[in-house]
Design a protein around this motif. Structure first.
Motif, PDB file in Angstrom:
ATOM      1  N   TYR A 138       1.051  97.542  71.329  1.00 14.78           N
ATOM      2  CA  TYR A 138       0.922  96.106  71.069  1.00 14.78           C
ATOM      3  C   TYR A 138       0.298  95.857  69.691  1.00 14.78           C
ATOM      4  CZ  TYR A 138       1.909  95.112  76.019  1.00 14.78           C
ATOM      5  OH  TYR A 138       2.485  95.003  77.257  1.00 14.78           O
ATOM      6  N   GLY A 139       0.204  96.913  68.889  1.00 13.73           N
ATOM      7  CA  GLY A 139      -0.275  96.750  67.522  1.00 13.73           C
ATOM      8  C   GLY A 139       0.923  96.622  66.595  1.00 13.73           C
ATOM      9  N   LEU A 140       1.764  97.654  66.654  1.00 14.17           N
ATOM     10  CA  LEU A 140       2.989  97.710  65.857  1.00 14.17           C
ATOM     11  C   LEU A 140       2.737  97.606  64.358  1.00 14.17           C
ATOM     12  CD1 LEU A 140       5.434  95.651  68.141  1.00 14.17           C
ATOM     13  CD2 LEU A 140       4.708  98.028  68.368  1.00 14.17           C
ATOM     14  N   ASP A 141       1.488  97.760  63.946  1.00 15.23           N
ATOM     15  CA  ASP A 141       1.194  98.089  62.552  1.00 15.23           C
ATOM     16  C   ASP A 141       0.243  99.281  62.623  1.00 15.23           C
ATOM     17  OD1 ASP A 141      -1.532  97.219  62.800  1.00 15.23           O
ATOM     18  OD2 ASP A 141      -0.932  95.178  62.306  1.00 15.23           O
ATOM     19  N   ILE A 142       0.108  99.982  61.527  1.00  9.99           N
ATOM     20  CA  ILE A 142      -0.601 101.261  61.611  1.00  9.99           C
ATOM     21  C   ILE A 142      -2.030 101.049  62.112  1.00  9.99           C
ATOM     22  CG2 ILE A 142      -1.439 103.259  60.281  1.00  9.99           C
ATOM     23  CD1 ILE A 142       1.088 103.000  58.547  1.00  9.99           C
ATOM     24  N   GLU A 143      -2.737 100.096  61.534  1.00  9.95           N
ATOM     25  CA  GLU A 143      -4.144  99.939  61.877  1.00  9.95           C
ATOM     26  C   GLU A 143      -4.340  99.520  63.337  1.00  9.95           C
ATOM     27  OE1 GLU A 143      -6.679 101.149  60.584  1.00  9.95           O
ATOM     28  OE2 GLU A 143      -8.142 100.177  61.905  1.00  9.95           O
ATOM     29  N   THR A 144      -3.546  98.560  63.788  1.00  9.56           N
ATOM     30  CA  THR A 144      -3.780  98.076  65.152  1.00  9.56           C
ATOM     31  C   THR A 144      -3.359  99.107  66.210  1.00  9.56           C
ATOM     32  OG1 THR A 144      -3.331  95.873  64.249  1.00  9.56           O
ATOM     33  CG2 THR A 144      -3.636  96.020  66.620  1.00  9.56           C
ATOM     34  N   LEU A 168       2.772 104.523  71.669  1.00  9.38           N
ATOM     35  CA  LEU A 168       3.989 103.761  71.962  1.00  9.38           C
ATOM     36  C   LEU A 168       4.331 102.831  70.790  1.00  9.38           C
ATOM     37  CD1 LEU A 168       6.249 102.896  73.990  1.00  9.38           C
ATOM     38  CD2 LEU A 168       4.566 101.462  75.144  1.00  9.38           C
ATOM     39  N   GLY A 169       4.329 103.417  69.607  1.00  8.00           N
ATOM     40  CA  GLY A 169       4.712 102.624  68.424  1.00  8.00           C
ATOM     41  C   GLY A 169       6.120 102.069  68.552  1.00  8.00           C
ATOM     42  N   ALA A 170       6.996 102.808  69.250  1.00  8.86           N
ATOM     43  CA  ALA A 170       8.372 102.333  69.444  1.00  8.86           C
ATOM     44  C   ALA A 170       8.464 101.515  70.724  1.00  8.86           C
ATOM     45  CB  ALA A 170       9.334 103.510  69.486  1.00  8.86           C
ATOM     46  N   HIS A 171       7.695 100.426  70.756  1.00 11.85           N
ATOM     47  CA  HIS A 171       7.673  99.539  71.931  1.00 11.85           C
ATOM     48  C   HIS A 171       8.526  98.309  71.670  1.00 11.85           C
ATOM     49  CE1 HIS A 171       4.968  97.353  75.137  1.00 11.85           C
ATOM     50  NE2 HIS A 171       6.123  97.737  75.644  1.00 11.85           N
ATOM     51  N   ALA A 172       8.397  97.757  70.459  1.00  9.50           N
ATOM     52  CA  ALA A 172       9.187  96.585  70.061  1.00  9.50           C
ATOM     53  C   ALA A 172       9.230  96.566  68.541  1.00  9.50           C
ATOM     54  CB  ALA A 172       8.546  95.301  70.594  1.00  9.50           C
ATOM     55  N   VAL A 173      10.177  95.820  68.006  1.00  3.79           N
ATOM     56  CA  VAL A 173      10.231  95.674  66.545  1.00  3.79           C
ATOM     57  C   VAL A 173       9.369  94.463  66.184  1.00  3.79           C
ATOM     58  CG1 VAL A 173      11.739  95.323  64.563  1.00  3.79           C
ATOM     59  CG2 VAL A 173      12.591  96.573  66.566  1.00  3.79           C
ATOM     60  N   PRO A 174       8.343  94.644  65.359  1.00  7.06           N
ATOM     61  CA  PRO A 174       7.461  93.512  65.053  1.00  7.06           C
ATOM     62  C   PRO A 174       8.185  92.483  64.175  1.00  7.06           C
ATOM     63  CG  PRO A 174       6.877  95.404  63.707  1.00  7.06           C
ATOM     64  CD  PRO A 174       7.939  95.867  64.657  1.00  7.06           C
ATOM     65  N   PRO A 175       7.721  91.233  64.192  1.00  6.86           N
ATOM     66  CA  PRO A 175       8.440  90.150  63.499  1.00  6.86           C
ATOM     67  C   PRO A 175       8.681  90.451  62.018  1.00  6.86           C
ATOM     68  CG  PRO A 175       6.332  89.383  64.419  1.00  6.86           C
ATOM     69  CD  PRO A 175       6.527  90.767  64.898  1.00  6.86           C
ATOM     70  N   GLU A 176       7.704  91.120  61.379  1.00  6.79           N
ATOM     71  CA  GLU A 176       7.871  91.377  59.938  1.00  6.79           C
ATOM     72  C   GLU A 176       8.977  92.394  59.648  1.00  6.79           C
ATOM     73  OE1 GLU A 176       5.177  91.782  61.795  1.00  6.79           O
ATOM     74  OE2 GLU A 176       4.160  93.681  61.410  1.00  6.79           O
ATOM     75  N   PHE A 177       9.505  93.025  60.697  1.00  2.00           N
ATOM     76  CA  PHE A 177      10.623  93.970  60.522  1.00  2.00           C
ATOM     77  C   PHE A 177      11.870  93.517  61.288  1.00  2.00           C
ATOM     78  CE2 PHE A 177       7.226  96.647  59.041  1.00  2.00           C
ATOM     79  CZ  PHE A 177       7.826  97.482  58.103  1.00  2.00           C
ATOM     80  N   GLU A 178      11.948  92.219  61.587  1.00  4.26           N
ATOM     81  CA  GLU A 178      13.077  91.728  62.376  1.00  4.26           C
ATOM     82  C   GLU A 178      14.399  92.200  61.791  1.00  4.26           C
ATOM     83  OE1 GLU A 178      13.096  87.481  62.939  1.00  4.26           O
ATOM     84  OE2 GLU A 178      14.681  87.651  64.459  1.00  4.26           O
ATOM     85  N   CYS A 189       6.091 103.257  62.315  1.00  3.79           N
ATOM     86  CA  CYS A 189       5.932 103.998  63.574  1.00  3.79           C
ATOM     87  C   CYS A 189       5.579 105.471  63.317  1.00  3.79           C
ATOM     88  CB  CYS A 189       7.216 103.862  64.386  1.00  3.79           C
ATOM     89  SG  CYS A 189       7.112 104.620  66.007  1.00  3.79           S
ATOM     90  N   LEU A 190       6.384 106.156  62.517  1.00  5.35           N
ATOM     91  CA  LEU A 190       6.117 107.586  62.299  1.00  5.35           C
ATOM     92  C   LEU A 190       4.815 107.825  61.523  1.00  5.35           C
ATOM     93  CD1 LEU A 190       9.791 108.847  61.806  1.00  5.35           C
ATOM     94  CD2 LEU A 190       8.288 109.269  63.767  1.00  5.35           C
ATOM     95  N   PRO A 191       4.553 107.050  60.469  1.00  7.92           N
ATOM     96  CA  PRO A 191       3.246 107.228  59.808  1.00  7.92           C
ATOM     97  C   PRO A 191       2.055 106.908  60.720  1.00  7.92           C
ATOM     98  CG  PRO A 191       4.772 106.065  58.359  1.00  7.92           C
ATOM     99  CD  PRO A 191       5.448 106.170  59.686  1.00  7.92           C
ATOM    100  N   ALA A 192       2.206 105.898  61.574  1.00  8.03           N
ATOM    101  CA  ALA A 192       1.107 105.574  62.510  1.00  8.03           C
ATOM    102  C   ALA A 192       0.889 106.735  63.482  1.00  8.03           C
ATOM    103  CB  ALA A 192       1.424 104.295  63.291  1.00  8.03           C
ATOM    104  N   LEU A 193       1.985 107.325  63.934  1.00 15.28           N
ATOM    105  CA  LEU A 193       1.877 108.475  64.839  1.00 15.28           C
ATOM    106  C   LEU A 193       1.136 109.621  64.159  1.00 15.28           C
ATOM    107  CD1 LEU A 193       2.515 110.215  67.315  1.00 15.28           C
ATOM    108  CD2 LEU A 193       4.822 110.574  66.406  1.00 15.28           C
ATOM    109  N   ALA A 194       1.510 109.900  62.914  1.00 16.10           N
ATOM    110  CA  ALA A 194       0.863 110.997  62.184  1.00 16.10           C
ATOM    111  C   ALA A 194      -0.632 110.713  62.018  1.00 16.10           C
ATOM    112  CB  ALA A 194       1.534 111.197  60.826  1.00 16.10           C
ATOM    113  N   ALA A 195      -0.962 109.473  61.687  1.00 16.73           N
ATOM    114  CA  ALA A 195      -2.371 109.111  61.471  1.00 16.73           C
ATOM    115  C   ALA A 195      -3.152 109.193  62.787  1.00 16.73           C
ATOM    116  CB  ALA A 195      -2.469 107.701  60.888  1.00 16.73           C
ATOM    117  N   ALA A 196      -2.541 108.699  63.848  1.00 16.36           N
ATOM    118  CA  ALA A 196      -3.223 108.725  65.154  1.00 16.36           C
ATOM    119  C   ALA A 196      -3.423 110.170  65.609  1.00 16.36           C
ATOM    120  CB  ALA A 196      -2.414 107.936  66.184  1.00 16.36           C
TER     121      ALA A 196
END
Ligand code: DI6
Ligand code: FE
Length: 397
Positions: A138-144, A168-178, A189-196
């Motif tokens: 429910y973040g869908l940006d790296i920080e959240t 679960l970065g691949a949960h939904a496409v956030p509005p800024e990437f519609e 998604c992939l960079p957030a996964l690597a960081a997490a």
């Protein structure tokens, strides 16, 4: 400590529910060191401090293996819209649904997310849950995304519960990437996964393979990323339609494929070959008034292990009762009470890649639930009633 005069369920014994009447169980430190019939209790344990359970039922601590319990806000308004006739997908397509929770989660901040989640976690703990899976998404940006996973980890510092996290970065496409789902996967998604992962925040990687979310090809990209980090995968598959998610999951030897209302017999066969657990989520089926049942008979016939979980989330399953999830699995899907119990113990452990929880055997963690009931079926049978007497986590009440 010696627990005596009890009925034990989910032991390794080849009995319905692994049941031992007149049982005893010995805990030393954080683990179980002996399980069996009280008559055959070895002499060495007879002098341990004993607790007479007066015939109560002991099960492993319950495992809720699929939750989105960390999230901001609620979706009561959408609940009302659905009552007026709007469908879950229609609401999602006009920016409600998952995306409204994304907005609330981004706005909430770490402390507020933690505080809100703990209320729901506590509800599960009062029903004997000792292991809990928690997803980001429910973040869908790296920080959240990172914040959600940090909150999930903090829950196990604040409460006597083991938390397993799924990215679960691949949960939904956030509005800024519609309309730019591929770019979202590449750049967020992939960079957030690597960081997490670098922060030690990820135990498994999940995705939502659906018309309103990601295609099998996009999910495969996320799974490749998981594999390159050595992380196991799982997938929300065939919830609203059949897109081939279950078979994709099986190809990646996924720990589990979850929901599966639209899964086919061939999907079940593929999951059986891969050892992928079917996670059954009756709370979402109920909330969305779905009519297509998961293919329980196929899972049984192919020998697919079935888990049962709450899917606790603010949209499709605002459920914080693992006992009600068991009751729904039985009443709605005709799973047997024995299957429901295995679904929240051993098979739920398997869905998380854990084999030292969900079973009463020597060497397992001393995570126990003690119930004021006589038989395991009573756990699935009542509605809105909680017979938990005491709960033990890591050898401690
Ligand atoms: N399937 C679900 O049931 C949840 N996520 C998913 O992929 C629902 C999430 C939500 O509606 O907020
Ligand atoms: Fe879910």
């Amino acid at each position: 400590m010696l627990l005596k005069n009890t009925t034990l369920a989910c032991t390794d014994l080849d009995q319905p529910c692994g049941l031992i009447r007149g049982g005893a169980l010995v805990v030393e430190g954080t683990h179980i060191v002996w399980v069996g019939s009280e008559q055959s209790l070895p002499e060495t344990f007879r002098s341990h401090e004993a607790l007479d359970l007066e015939g109560r039922l002991v099960t492993p601590g319950l495992i809720d293996c699929h939750t989105h319990i960390v999230h901001g806000g609620n979706r009561a308004r959408e609940f009302e819209m659905r009552l007026e006739g709007a469908s879950y997908e229609e609401i999602a397509r006009v920016g409600g649904g998952i995306l409204s929770t994304v907005k609330a989660t981004r706005a909430a901040g770490e402390e507020e997310l933690l505080e809100q989640a703990l209320v729901r976690v506590d509800a599960l703990l009062t029903q004997g849950v000792t292991t809990l899976e928690i997803k980001s998404g429910y973040g869908l940006d790296i920080e959240t995304e990172l914040v959600m996973l940090r909150v999930a980890r903090r829950i196990q510092e604040q409460r006597p519960v083991q938390v397993r996290t799924s990215f679960l970065g691949a949960h939904a496409v956030p509005p800024e990437f519609e309309h730019r789902a591929d770019a979202y996967i590449e750049t967020v998604c992939l960079p957030a996964l690597a960081a997490a992962h670098a922060e030690g925040l990820v135990d498994a990687v999940d995705g939502f393979c659906e018309g309103i979310a990601f295609t099998p090809m996009q999910i495969a990209e996320v799974f490749d990323g998981a594999q390159s980090l050595g992380l196991p995968v799982k997938l929300h598959a065939e919830q609203l339609s059949n897109l081939g998610g279950a078979q994709l999951a099986a190809r990646y030897k996924a720990l589990s494929a979850d929901h599966l209302e639209h899964a086919s017999d061939a999907d079940a066969a593929a999951m059986a070959r891969a050892g992928t657990v079917a996670v059954i989520l009756p709370g979402a089926f109920y909330t969305l008034r779905e009519t297509k049942h998961p293919a329980i008979d196929s899972f049984r016939a192919h020998g697919v292990a079935m888990a049962v979980a709450t899917d606790c989330n603010p949209g499709s399953s605002p459920l914080t009762s693992i006992l009600l999830a068991m009751n729904m699995a039985a009443t709605l899907f005709r799973m047997t009470p024995e299957e429901c119990l295995a679904g929240v113990t051993r098979h739920a452990g398997k869905a998380l890649g854990l084999d030292d929880v969900g079973v009463l055997r020597t060497g397992a963690r001393a995570d126990l639930a003690i119930w004021d009931v006589e038989s395991p079926a009573e756990l699935s049978y009542r509605i809105g009633f909680n017979p938990l007497w005491k709960r033990m986590f890591g050898g401690r009440f």
